[in-house]
Write a protein that holds these residues in place. Structure first.
Motif, PDB file in Angstrom:
ATOM      1  N   ASN A   1      -2.331   4.033  -1.717  1.00 54.91           N
ATOM      2  CA  ASN A   1      -3.234   4.663  -2.666  1.00 54.91           C
ATOM      3  C   ASN A   1      -2.501   5.684  -3.534  1.00 54.91           C
ATOM      4  O   ASN A   1      -1.451   6.196  -3.168  1.00 54.91           O
TER       5      ASN A   1
ATOM      6  N   GLY B   1      -5.996   0.327  -3.792  1.00 47.97           N
ATOM      7  CA  GLY B   1      -7.068   1.294  -3.588  1.00 47.97           C
ATOM      8  C   GLY B   1      -7.821   1.575  -4.872  1.00 47.97           C
ATOM      9  O   GLY B   1      -7.642   0.915  -5.892  1.00 47.97           O
TER      10      GLY B   1
ATOM     11  N   LEU C   1      -4.865  -1.999  -8.298  1.00 47.75           N
ATOM     12  CA  LEU C   1      -5.874  -0.957  -8.230  1.00 47.75           C
ATOM     13  C   LEU C   1      -7.256  -1.509  -8.542  1.00 47.75           C
ATOM     14  O   LEU C   1      -7.407  -2.475  -9.294  1.00 47.75           O
TER      15      LEU C   1
END
Length: 300
Positions: free
Chosen positions: A237, A260, A282
């Motif tokens: 992340n 993430g 993402l």
């Protein structure tokens, strides 16, 4: 006070002055020796700048040599600016003998070999710029850990390899403001202790082989304006803490393996001008945008 005592005091004073002058002459000679050793390690002086100017001569000072600057008081070498002179060769370790040096700029040449460990002896040095050369090997750990005055390290566009030391930004290097290592072959994790460089304003590690996650601790760099980590192998992340750096103006994280969700609230980044997150894995509202370059966007 007798005449004998007066003569003795006068003799001691003359001896003291003589020692000071001799010591200063030795220091100046030491600077000259270091510069000549540096010159001797250069194999090609394309424009002849050093071959014409850097000549030992009792009637002139090294302070008059091309690219050399000296302090007004002690006349010791304080700056060396040899940028863009088309020089070829190695960086001689004798540079470490220029003990009054505050600025070293050998950028945009064709220097090869390694970065001398002896540079870490330069405790007054504030800036190292050896960008746009062909330097290889590891960056000496001592440059990060032993140089308390250092404010800028610029080693962009070389062939440097190895890993960054885990104790980067130790208590001995608190003043570092700019760290530019873009376009090299450095691998491993980004050291978590980078947060100890509390005055860091610009961090550029792009186009390398860094892996692992982005350290959460980067969010503690409250003076950071540039974070550039694109084109690496970073995973995981994006730490939410990064989106709390109110001073941040530009963030480049594209072309990694980040995953993430993307924080959608950018209110805590009032100074943000550019955010580039594309070519990752993402998820979030921004990924629905066609110009995924806010995922790259520029704020005007």
């Amino acid at each position: 006070m007798g005449m004998g005592t007066s003569l003795l005091i006068s003799f001691k004073l003359v001896l003291l002055i003589s020692n000071i002058l001799s010591s200063r002459a030795f220091d100046l000679s030491s600077d000259e020796d270091a510069l000549l050793a540096f010159k001797n390690a250069i194999t090609v002086d394309t424009n002849g700048v050093l071959s014409k100017s850097w000549v030992s001569n009792s009637s002139s000072s090294v302070c008059e040599w091309a690219g050399v600057s000296c302090g007004a008081k002690h006349r010791r070498v304080t700056a060396l600016n040899l940028s863009g002179l088309a020089l070829w060769g190695n960086l001689a370790p004798h540079l470490g003998n220029l003990t009054f040096l505050r600025s070293l700029d050998v950028s945009s040449n064709n220097f090869s070999g390694t970065l001398p460990t002896q540079l870490s002896k330069l405790r007054r040095l504030k800036g190292i710029n050896a960008a746009f050369n062909n330097l290889s090997g590891e960056i000496p750990t001592a440059i990060f850990t032993n140089m308390s005055a250092l404010e800028e390290i610029d080693l962009r566009s070389n062939k440097l390899s190895g890993q960054l030391p885990s104790d980067i930004c130790s208590i001995d290097s608190p003043k570092l403001k700019r760290l530019f290592l873009r376009e090299n072959q450095i691998h491993g994790n980004i050291p978590t202790r980078v947060y100890q460089c509390t005055e860091l304003e610009e961090l550029s590690l792009s186009i390398n082989q860094f892996s692992g996650g982005i350290p959460t601790q980067i969010g503690n760099l409250s003076m950071l304006t540039l974070l550039s980590l694109y084109q690496n192998h970073l995973q995981g992340n994006i730490p939410p803490s990064i989106f709390n750096i109110s001073s941040l103006e530009s963030m480049y994280l594209f072309s990694n393996n980040l995953s993430g969700s993307i924080p959608t609230n950018l209110d805590s980044l009032p100074n943000l001008q550019e955010l580039h997150l594309y070519s990752n894995n993402l998820a979030g509202a921004f990924n629905n945008l066609d110009y995924i370059s806010i995922y790259s966007f520029r704020i005007s």
